[in-house]
Design an enzyme around this catalytic site. Structure first.
Site, PDB file in Angstrom:
ATOM      1  N   HIS A 213       0.924  -1.120   0.140  1.00 36.81           N
ATOM      2  CA  HIS A 213       0.012   0.212   0.051  1.00 36.81           C
ATOM      3  C   HIS A 213       0.768   1.160  -0.054  1.00 36.81           C
ATOM      4  CE1 HIS A 213      -3.982   1.995   0.609  1.00 36.81           C
ATOM      5  NE2 HIS A 213      -4.292   0.796   0.008  1.00 36.81           N
ATOM      6  N   ARG A 284      -2.388  -3.544 -12.273  1.00 36.04           N
ATOM      7  CA  ARG A 284      -3.756  -3.152 -11.413  1.00 36.04           C
ATOM      8  C   ARG A 284      -4.773  -2.336 -11.620  1.00 36.04           C
ATOM      9  NH1 ARG A 284      -5.534  -5.767  -7.568  1.00 36.04           N
ATOM     10  NH2 ARG A 284      -5.351  -3.993  -5.855  1.00 36.04           N
TER      11      ARG A 284
HETATM   12  C1  GCO Z   1      -6.648  -3.053  -2.721  1.00 37.11           C
HETATM   13  C2  GCO Z   1      -6.683  -1.554  -2.532  1.00 37.11           C
HETATM   14  C3  GCO Z   1      -7.817  -1.109  -1.731  1.00 37.11           C
HETATM   15  C4  GCO Z   1      -7.747   0.373  -1.537  1.00 37.11           C
HETATM   16  C5  GCO Z   1      -9.199   0.779  -1.531  1.00 37.11           C
HETATM   17  C6  GCO Z   1      -9.029   2.425  -1.409  1.00 37.11           C
HETATM   18  O1  GCO Z   1      -5.665  -3.665  -2.924  1.00 37.11           O
HETATM   19  O2  GCO Z   1      -8.028  -3.488  -2.430  1.00 37.11           O
HETATM   20  O3  GCO Z   1      -5.111  -1.226  -1.793  1.00 37.11           O
HETATM   21  O4  GCO Z   1      -7.897  -1.671  -0.075  1.00 37.11           O
HETATM   22  O5  GCO Z   1      -7.212   0.803  -0.367  1.00 37.11           O
HETATM   23  O6  GCO Z   1      -9.733   0.516  -2.625  1.00 37.11           O
HETATM   24  O7  GCO Z   1     -10.297   3.212  -1.894  1.00 37.11           O
HETATM   25 MG    MG Z   2      -3.999  -2.508  -3.261  1.00 31.93          MG
END
Ligand code: GCO
Ligand code: MG
Length: 403
Positions: A213, A284
């Site tokens: 993240h 992604r």
């Molecule tokens: C994931 C993403 C989400 C985001 C979210 C933000 O890999 O699914 O990182 O968890 O944090 O979509 O709106």
């Molecule tokens: Mg993510």
């Protein structure tokens, strides 16, 4: 000719906010598009109703590429998440209409199925390693072939990816952003033992994934990837923020752990260097934030030349309309990799009845014409929009950091 007769934006909050565009043609065919941008929902809603809908009325609903180009080039102000989510919503709705008119599920119009289903990954998380592994075992028992592991970090009160509920994770949960403390050092110490213990408990026949993240610098990400190599991850996601695409060169020099990035990208330009230099293994981007089916197909085609596979974002802030679109796309493209799958709540599923189904760890979009999703407008109207922000992270000395 089938003309666009009306287009309107529906905002609903069955547990979380969703923005949906509903287009209707002169022949009475309707199409749906997801326009949800987590934490900034009303900006897209207003972009659509104030600036896009007036231009759509009367246009030929079948000229999807032309409409896409008109909205993209015609705005003059190119790219950006708000613009691209709005364009994506129109694009999805028009593909939905085309499928319904043809009487075919969308994947058939995109070239037909390239596989039997789309392998998904589920989200296992917990406050500590034991809880995370316990949850991962549940996913494995349910037939999941791939599982993402996120665990609480000793010494940090809260962290990305760890929910209060076993199955549902909703980080955008506050009327104003909450702030949490972050320490990359503590985090980096906690990840290798998680995967060591996960392999001991889950074995080697299941794919394991992890989302950083955007919390590491390139060199930290290189070290983390190297330390995780023995556990053979399917991917390490968002290892570092990717505005600077060249940053991934540093990570690549140091590790063979596969890399995924791009859930916040909105056009092919955000990924061009990453793909052409083969700095990543999975892209992604997904339909709603990646400019719709029309644009995402271009991204996939470019990626295919460089053996980069798709791994569409599939968190719960993307509505079932986007999930369906991603599945039609994923089923059809040659270079599908995996699809993220975070189940929506029952309330959300009731507002958006859908044809896609999970079996044997794979999602299939179903064979209903178009996207295979409808919206129960009366039910949607019962859930009023509720402002909700994602959290903000700060380092222990108070510096604002990437969440
Ligand atoms: C994931 C993403 C989400 C985001 C979210 C933000 O890999 O699914 O990182 O968890 O944090 O979509 O709106
Ligand atoms: Mg993510």
């Amino acid at each position: 000719m089938s003309r666009i007769k009306s287009a309107r934006v529906i905002i609903t909050c069955p547990g979380r906010n969703f923005v949906t565009l509903l287009i209707e043609t002169s022949d009475g065919v309707t199409g749906l598009g997801d326009a949800t941008l987590n934490g900034r929902e009303l900006a897209v809603a207003s972009y659509l109703s104030e600036h896009v809908v007036p231009m759509l009325i009367g246009r030929d609903a079948h000229r999807i590429e032309d409409v896409w180009q008109f909205l993209y080039k015609g705005a003059y102000w190119r790219r950006g998440p708000v613009t691209m989510a709005a364009i994506a919503a129109v694009d999805m709705a028009l593909w939905d209409i085309k499928g319904k008119v043809a009487g075919l599920p969308l994947y058939q119009l995109l070239g037909g199925a390239s596989r039997e289903g789309c392998m998904v990954y589920g989200h296992a998380n917990g406050r500590d390693i034991e809880e995370t592994i316990d949850n991962a075992l549940h996913y494995k028992e349910q037939g999941y072939r791939a599982i993402r592991l996120q665990s609480g970090v000793p010494g940090l009160a809260a962290t990305y990816g760890v929910s209060k509920d076993r199955y549902f994770y909703e980080p955008a949960d506050a009327d104003l952003p909450t702030e949490s403390l972050w320490s990359t050092e503590k985090y980096m110490r906690s990840v290798p033992p998680l995967f060591q213990k996960a392999r001991d408990a889950l074995g080697w026949d299941v794919h394991l994934l992890h989302d950083v993240h955007h919390r590491c610098t390139p060199i930290e990400a290189g070290r983390l990837g190297k330390e995780l190599e023995p556990f053979r991850l399917f991917w390490l996601e968002d290892a570092t923020p990717a505005e600077n695409q060249a940053a991934f060169r540093v990570i690549r020099q140091h590790t063979t752990t596969p890399l995924a990035v791009g859930e916040v990208f909105n056009t092919i330009w955000d990924a061009k260097q990453l793909i052409e230099e083969q700095l990543i293994d999975y892209i992604r981007m997904t339909v709603v934030h990646g400019g719709g089916i029309t644009h995402l197909r271009r991204v996939a085609s470019l990626a295919d030349l460089y053996q980069v596979r798709t791994g569409c974002h599939g968190a719960t802030d993307l509505s079932p309309v986007c999930m369906a679109a991603a599945l039609h796309f994923g089923l059809s493209v040659p270079n599908f990799g995996i699809q993220e799958y975070m189940r929506h709540t029952d309330e959300t599923d009731a507002v958006f009845p859908h044809a896609y189904r999970l079996a044997d760890g794979m999602l299939h979009p179903g064979d209903a014409p178009g996207l295979g999703v409808t919206i129960d407008e009366a039910l949607a109207a019962r859930y009023e929009y509720k402002r909700a922000y994602l959290p903000v992270a700060r380092l222990e000395d108070g510096t604002v950091f990437s969440w």
